[in-house]
Structures are given as structure tokens and as C-alpha cells.
Scaffold this active site. Structure first.
Site, PDB file in Angstrom:
ATOM      1  N   ASN A  56       0.799  -1.229   0.000  1.00 18.95           N
ATOM      2  CA  ASN A  56       0.000   0.000   0.000  1.00 18.95           C
ATOM      3  C   ASN A  56       0.831   1.280   0.000  1.00 18.95           C
ATOM      4  O   ASN A  56       0.460   2.271  -0.616  1.00 18.95           O
ATOM      5  CB  ASN A  56      -0.996  -0.005   1.165  1.00 18.95           C
ATOM      6  CG  ASN A  56      -0.342  -0.214   2.505  1.00 18.95           C
ATOM      7  OD1 ASN A  56       0.733  -0.789   2.614  1.00 18.95           O
ATOM      8  ND2 ASN A  56      -0.988   0.254   3.555  1.00 18.95           N
TER       9      ASN A  56
ATOM     10  N   CYS B  55      -3.431   0.954   6.786  1.00 19.50           N
ATOM     11  CA  CYS B  55      -3.735   0.180   7.998  1.00 19.50           C
ATOM     12  C   CYS B  55      -4.499   1.015   9.018  1.00 19.50           C
ATOM     13  O   CYS B  55      -5.446   0.526   9.642  1.00 19.50           O
ATOM     14  CB  CYS B  55      -2.441  -0.342   8.618  1.00 19.50           C
ATOM     15  SG  CYS B  55      -1.613  -1.614   7.642  1.00 19.50           S
TER      16      CYS B  55
ATOM     17  N   GLU C 299       3.302  -4.771  12.817  1.00 22.21           N
ATOM     18  CA  GLU C 299       2.221  -3.786  12.663  1.00 22.21           C
ATOM     19  C   GLU C 299       1.221  -4.418  11.721  1.00 22.21           C
ATOM     20  O   GLU C 299       1.426  -4.459  10.511  1.00 22.21           O
ATOM     21  CB  GLU C 299       2.779  -2.467  12.127  1.00 22.21           C
ATOM     22  CG  GLU C 299       1.825  -1.298  12.308  1.00 22.21           C
ATOM     23  CD  GLU C 299       0.949  -1.058  11.090  1.00 22.21           C
ATOM     24  OE1 GLU C 299      -0.170  -1.642  11.065  1.00 22.21           O
ATOM     25  OE2 GLU C 299       1.358  -0.323  10.193  1.00 22.21           O
TER      26      GLU C 299
ATOM     27  N   GLU D 121       6.758   1.565  16.209  1.00 19.13           N
ATOM     28  CA  GLU D 121       7.667   2.202  15.261  1.00 19.13           C
ATOM     29  C   GLU D 121       7.698   3.696  15.546  1.00 19.13           C
ATOM     30  O   GLU D 121       6.785   4.231  16.166  1.00 19.13           O
ATOM     31  CB  GLU D 121       7.200   1.946  13.826  1.00 19.13           C
ATOM     32  CG  GLU D 121       7.168   0.468  13.451  1.00 19.13           C
ATOM     33  CD  GLU D 121       6.705   0.246  12.033  1.00 19.13           C
ATOM     34  OE1 GLU D 121       7.559   0.233  11.127  1.00 19.13           O
ATOM     35  OE2 GLU D 121       5.488   0.091  11.830  1.00 19.13           O
TER      36      GLU D 121
END
Length: 473
Positions: free
Chosen positions: A147, A277, A243, A451
Site C-alpha cells: 500500500n 492500515c 504492525e 515504530e
């Protein structure tokens, strides 16, 4: 654009031992380039090269690591037009958004360069000093999704290098070209073998996650794949940052000025055609303002120009791949069959490519697949609620816990609701904003680890305690 890219192993550009894989332009639905397909032996070569590079790089100074990241940022910036075009061709997003992705990659690299790895003094007295240091882990394996192919590669690679590690990265086989080109650019300024790129399908990813020469895996993608990575990494006790999927809820509190928030709601739900996401994926609106919110969102959707991302004026590109396209179609049809009201869109566009217009679905409730499952596409279900407790309960009912948001004119009321949401990040009057200086990660089935910022950088290190005694003090 180079239509026959190479793997990058130990500073060499090499073809894949397993031939090539087609790379599809989602605006056309047909191949426009080939991707090299790496073998397990080539993965071994890449890991060995990274291991050799790590032996030297782990001893590099803070100044040397910062200088490398600044040099990489400059190379990305100098090649921005090429990188942006590659993003559009393989991922589909509009060119303006692709340029934003490249610009974000530059800014993120520089922000990571500026981070400090702290030395914590735990005790300091005559005869005794105890310090907690952070040491690099070794070879980091990065597996990235389709993505945001450039941005997420940067998110994985740069903190690994800043912390003193070496990298082997595998991009999604659906969008490999940008990452392969990025690593070519990195290779122009980095020590030999410090960053290596291999490409291939899911089998190669499984080999990476189980490889004994890799000490940490950082992965962004689906929960199911994250679970597979965790299983494969167990035998070697790899460090993991995962993630994973999100099904983020947004709650609009009663009495909110709908006109003031509608653009923000739409933008954060349909960012990258909903293929993000942390996009807003379920919108809960109080019954007193439900129809007003629906009208505002439909009006914004009507202004979007759907088309090839390279065409001037396009604001809405295609879904990236056929499987995801078919999933979106299936979820909308399931909602329609359940009696939901399709406010706009709701049908794929005719012609070539995986085009699906921005779609808003009303009169839908939890228990419907479109609400319960992450759609990861240009569709937003708008759910009516009666009281705030009900909205919070429904928002928290998901097995995912990546992000959530509260929208309100009353900051204290919004904060009170935000404190009750079960997710890694809660935004107030916003959604999907990730920043290089703020830790980002999920809970529940959305993964673990963070992150970005100092906390994200520390994920690429191991603690080492230095316990110093001075017997003559």
C-alpha cells in the site's frame, strides 16, 4: 523507468535465480514490468552479506550513521520524480499522493537520522557506576506490504541503520519496483552489503522469518501473515515488530459541528483509497446527526475524480490488486444483501483496471461483514448509535486495536471517550496521522511493538548493562 530491475546483494545487481514475476499496473489490469524472483540460495547470500557488513557497521559512530541517513535522504530527493512515477505505476495512487509519499520518505529519513540513542545512568556514586547502553541486534529482516511501498520500506530500513544494524528487505511481490530502486540508491552511498534487497512471493517471506542468520523481523501487513511470521521466528527467538491489520473506529459525539469535521473524516477514511492500515474504517454517528453526516460525506465523494493516477486531476486511483478488488466487491454486495443503504458508489467502474469509486454505506450495523472485517478499500460503513456508551462498546468489540478517533467540539468530552478506547493510538478530531517523532503501534490482534520516535528506534536494539566498580574509590 527500468522495466527489468535487479536484486541487490552485497553491492551487486543480480537477476533472480527463479526467473521473474509480472508486475501489474492496477489502472490497466495488465503487466508493465517484470520482478526478479529470488531463490533460497540468493537469500542466504544476502543474509551472509548483511552479516559481514554488520561486523563493521555495529562499531560505527553516531556521526557516521547520521551522515549515511542524510546521504540516503539526498539520493531519494534527487530521484523523486522517478520514484513517484514508479509508485503510481505499480501501486495506483494519484501522482500528487505519490509525490507526498516520496517527500515523506525524505523527511522520515532525516528525522530518524536526528534521533539519539541514550545511555541511561542507573547508579553513580563513589566506587560504583551503572550504565544501560543500547547495542544493535545484527541483521534485520524487513517484509513490506503493497500500500505504501516506498514509505514503509523507509520506516523499516532507516531506524535499523541508525541503530547500527544491517538489513535484508523483501518487498511485496505486487509492488517490488520502488523498493528495489530505493536499495539501489542506498547502495550508492552505503557500505558494501549493508542493505540488500531480495524479491519474491510468500514462500520467500517464510524463509526470511525462519532464517537463522536474521536476528529481527519487522513486518507490516495482515494479521494472518504476522501470525505465520511469529510461528516461523520462534525457533530462533527473533525479535519482532508486527504492525498488523486494523479496523479503526471513529466516534462522532452528539452536538458536533458536522460541517467542520466532514472533510477530515472523509480524508482519513479514504486515504490512499482506504488502503491504509490506520485509516478510519468504521464510523459511529449519533442518531441525531446521522443523516446530516451522511449528506456531507456523499457531497465530498461526488467531487472525487476517479482515474489513472498519472492523469491530471485524478484524486482517486484504483484498488491495487485484483484479490483486494474482489474482496471489496464482495463486502459491499454482502452489505447490500443484508439491507444496507448504498449512498454512493457501490459498483466497480467499467473498463480496464481495478477501479472502485468512493462508496458510503448507511443503515448498517455490527454483525455485518463490512463492519466486522477490515475492508482495506474505498468503502466506509456509517453506523448509527443511540448513546456514547453503546458507541464505545461497539468500537472496542473488534479483535483489532490499531487506532481510533473521537470527533467533538468539546475537548474534555472527547478526551474522556478517547481514554476508554482499546487501541494503540487515539486521535481527537483527526485520524490516520502518523509522525516520525511519535511511537505508533497496535494492541490485540493488530500486533505488538512500536515504530517511530525513540521508542521505535529502541526496538532495533538490545539492552546491555555496564556495571563499573572502582575498588580504589
Amino acid at each position: 523507468m527500468n522495466k527489468t530491475p535487479s536484486l541487490v546483494i552485497d553491492g551487486r545487481k543480480v537477476a533472480g535465480d527463479r526467473g521473474t514475476l509480472p508486475v501489474i499496473d492496477p489502472a490497466l489490469g495488465e503487466a508493465f514490468a517484470e520482478c526478479p524472483n529470488a531463490s533460497p540460495a540468493q537469500l542466504d547470500e544476502a543474509v551472509a552479506a548483511a552479516g559481514r557488513a554488520f561486523e563493521q557497521w555495529q562499531h560505527s559512530t553516531c556521526a557516521e550513521r547520521r551522515a549515511l541517513l542524510e546521504a540516503i535522504a539526498a539520493r531519494i530527493e534527487q530521484n523523486a520524480p522517478e520514484l513517484a512515477e514508479i509508485i503510481v505505476r505499480e501501486q495506483g495512487k494519484p501522482l500528487a499522493l505519490a509525490h507526498m509519499e516520496v517527500g515523506g520518505a525524505v523527511a522520515w529519513t532525516r528525522a530518524t537520522a536526528a534521533l539519539e540513542l541514550p545511555v541511561e545512568v542507573i547508579e553513580d556514586r563513589p566506587g560504583k557506576r551503572i550504565e544501560l547502553h543500547r547495542r544493535p541486534l545484527g541483521v534485520v529482516g524487513s517484509i513490506t506490504p503493497w500500500n505504501w511501498p516506498l514509505m514503509i520500506a523507509v520506516w523499516h530500513i532507516m531506524p535499523a541503520l541508525r541503530a547500527g544494524n544491517a538489513v535484508v528487505i523483501k518487498p511485496s511481490e505486487l509492488t517490488p519496483l520502488n523498493t528495489l530502486r530505493l536499495v539501489e540508491l542506498i547502495d550508492e552511498v552505503a557500505p558494501l552489503g549493508l542493505v540488500n534487497a531480495v524479491a519474491g512471493g510468500g514462500a520467500l517471506g517464510r524463509e526470511i522469518s525462519g532464517h537463522p542468520g536474521i536476528h529481527k523481523i519487522v513486518f507490516t501487513g495482515s494479521t494472518r501473515t504476522g501470525q505465520d511470521i511469529m510461528r516461523n521466528a520462534a525457533d530462533t527467538l527473533k525479535r519482532l515488530t508486527l504492525e498488523l491489520g486494523g479496523n479503526d473506529a471513529g466516534i462522532v459525539l452528539p452536538g458536533t459541528d458536522i460541517g467542520a469535521i466532514a472533510e477530515g473524516v472523509f480524508g482519513s477514511a479514504f486515504l490512499n483509497m482506504g488502503q491504509t492500515c490506520a485509516a478510519l474504517k468504521r464510523l459511529y454517528v449519533h442518531e441525531s446527526q446521522y443523516e446530516d453526516m451522511c449528506r456531507h460525506l456523499v457531497a465530498i465523494a461526488a467531487r472525487q475524480k476517479v482515474g489513472n493516477g498519472l492523469d491530471e486531476g485524478t484524486s482517486f486511483g484504483p484498488i491495487q490488486n485484483r484479490d483486494q478488488f474482489e474482496r471489496v466487491c464482495e463486502l459491499v454486495e454482502d452489505a447490500r444483501a443484508a439491507g444496507a443503504r448504498i449512498l454512493c458508489g457501490g459498483e466497480p467502474l467499467p473498463g480496464k483496471g481495478y477501479f472502485y469509486p468512493p462508496t458510503l454505506v448507511a443503515d448498517i450495523a455490527d454483525g455485518t461483514r463490512l463492519v466486522d472485517e477490515e475492508q482495506f478499500g474505498p468503502v466506509l460503513p456509517v453506523i448509527r448509535y443511540r448513546d456514547v456508551d453503546e458507541a464505545v462498546r461497539l468500537a472496542n468489540a473488534s479483535t483489532n486495536g490499531l487506532g481510533g478517533s473521537v470527533w467533538s467540539d468539546d475537548p474534555e468530552a472527547a478526551r474522556a471517550v478517547a481514554n476508554r478506547l482499546e487501541c494503540g493510538t487515539v486521535w481527537i478530531n483527526g485520524h490516520a496521522e502518523v509522525l516520525p517523532h511519535c511511537p505508533f503501534g497496535g494492541c490485540k490482534m493488530s500486533g505488538f511493538g512500536v515504530e517511530f520516535g525513540l521508542e521505535g528506534l529502541l526496538e532495533y536494539t538490545r539492552p546491555q548493562l555496564l556495571n563499573i566498580n572502582h575498588p580504589n574509590a
